[in-house]
Scaffold this motif. Structure first.
Motif, PDB file in Angstrom:
ATOM      1  N   ALA A 232      -9.399   2.335  -1.176  1.00 58.83           N
ATOM      2  CA  ALA A 232      -8.482   1.765  -0.193  1.00 58.83           C
ATOM      3  C   ALA A 232      -9.077   0.472   0.347  1.00 58.83           C
ATOM      4  O   ALA A 232     -10.157   0.492   0.953  1.00 58.83           O
ATOM      5  CB  ALA A 232      -8.233   2.751   0.938  1.00 58.83           C
TER       6      ALA A 232
ATOM      7  N   ASN B  27      -4.125  -2.283   0.121  1.00 61.94           N
ATOM      8  CA  ASN B  27      -4.112  -1.974  -1.306  1.00 61.94           C
ATOM      9  C   ASN B  27      -4.792  -0.629  -1.537  1.00 61.94           C
ATOM     10  O   ASN B  27      -5.828  -0.353  -0.938  1.00 61.94           O
ATOM     11  CB  ASN B  27      -4.841  -3.087  -2.076  1.00 61.94           C
TER      12      ASN B  27
ATOM     13  N   ALA C 279       0.827  -1.204   0.000  1.00 62.48           N
ATOM     14  CA  ALA C 279       0.000   0.000   0.000  1.00 62.48           C
ATOM     15  C   ALA C 279       0.863   1.256   0.000  1.00 62.48           C
ATOM     16  O   ALA C 279       0.546   2.246  -0.679  1.00 62.48           O
ATOM     17  CB  ALA C 279      -0.926   0.000   1.216  1.00 62.48           C
TER      18      ALA C 279
END
Length: 376
Positions: A344, A332, A287
């Motif tokens: 998100a 992610n 992320a």
């Protein structure tokens, strides 16, 4: 035939065909190429240099718009009592943000004294996305919020198994009420909007249980209205409607939970801390890398669409009630450039639509004579 000249919209006129007080057809005249422009921005791939490839790069937006031409039109239906309603998810549907389309909402605002729109799932998901994404992008200012709850769901949040939620249990109800009260506080204190709690009454709900919910909500300055629309139609919603009208006549200081000029991380953390009441956010290495890339590509000023379980304020669906002392894990972050927001993904959530254990498709078939079965 009723002709309505619109104002402040791309369409210039709406024609309604009415027969015996029932709307039988709706025609919208003219428009703009806004949907085509949105399709053109869709990121469909990345180059080896991590540069986005859009639908416009492939010269595909025109063909996509042609396929979606009819799907982009709001679908006018009506209730059993002939109240008009627009069913419209748009090309991004409610998998993304849980809201009706801006087009449908704006048309509804033009055609009635009051427009009511749903923001799906809990207020930490649907309401947050409606207020932080849709209202911001469409310039909408809600007049009030209706939080829908059931006594059964509150007892479930208090630790009662689903099979036993039909029995009176004031202790479990009191344990589960902080879940509802947190939603109420989010609406009234974070977004600064007037709010009413609508209790969808079930036959098994007792007067003692309903009184307890009312007392706890009134302590926060919020009224409770019983909704029995499922059994009595419009008559069962009169009490709720009167409270909604009262709240709509009051001024409000509607605000967002974050500002667009904040960084991607700051916006996600604002949602997690203010709305979920988390201690913080844990960003995985993947992320972190995605956020860095999206920022470099100029997508960092978009609103955030959080993908999180609807069963809990946390990213763990087993943590019911109003949990505290937790962090949210973001694994992610991706861009939905056509829709105009970043997604998100938290915990183990998936973005594909949920299916029941036995999907309806398993019962659909075509026999040797071409007859389709299993649709109903």
């Amino acid at each position: 035939m009723f002709e309505y000249k619109t104002h402040g919209t791309c369409s210039t006129q709406i024609d309604l065909e009415i027969e015996d007080g029932v709307i039988t057809a709706c025609t919208i005249h003219n428009g703009c190429r806004g949907n085509t422009a949105g399709l053109a921005k869709m990121v469909v791939a990345y180059t080896y240099q991590d540069q986005p490839v859009t639908a416009h790069d492939l010269k595909a937006e025109g063909a996509m718009a042609a396929l979606l031409k009819d799907a982009l039109k709001p679908n006018l239906v009506q209730t059993l009592e002939h109240t008009p309603a627009f069913v419209h998810g748009g090309p991004f549907a409610n998998i993304a943000h849980g809201c009706n389309s801006v087009t449908a909402t704006k048309i509804a605002l033009k055609l009635g004294d009051y427009a009511i729109t749903e923001a799906g799932f809990g207020a930490d998901l649907g309401a947050e996305k409606f207020l932080d994404i849709k209202c911001r992008m469409a310039g909408l200012k809600p007049s009030c919020v209706v939080l829908v709850a059931t006594v059964r769901a509150l007892k479930y949040n208090g630790g009662v198994p689903k099979a036993e939620t039909g029995k009176e249990n004031l202790e479990a109800l009191e344990k589960g009420l902080p879940n509802l009260l947190r939603h109420v506080e989010n609406i009234t204190k974070v977004y600064k909007l007037p709010c009413v709690v609508a209790i969808n009454r079930f036959p098994q709900d007792t007067e003692a249980e309903l009184k307890l919910v009312e007392e706890k909500c009134k302590a926060l300055g919020v009224n409770v209205a019983l909704s029995e629309v499922w059994g009595k139609g419009g008559e069962g919603g009169v009490e709720l409607a009167k409270e909604v009208i009262r709240l709509c006549e009051q001024p409000n200081d509607f605000t967002f939970s974050y500002e667009l000029n904040c960084s991607i991380k700051e916006k996600i953390e604002a949602i997690a801390k203010k709305i979920y009441h988390a201690d913080g956010v844990n960003f995985t290495a993947n992320a972190e890398k995605q956020i860095k890339t999206l920022t470099e590509l100029g997508y960092d000023k978009m609103p955030i669409c959080m993908a999180k379980t609807q069963y809990s304020f946390t990213d763990d669906q087993t943590k019911l009630g109003a949990p505290e002392g937790f962090t949210v894990t973001v694994r992610n972050v991706k861009v939905s450039a056509g829709a105009g927001f970043l997604v998100a993904l938290t915990g183990e959530i998936m973005t594909m639509p949920g299916l029941p254990k036995v999907p309806a498709a398993e019962k659909i078939d075509v026999d040797e004579n071409g007859k389709i079965s299993g649709l109903f």
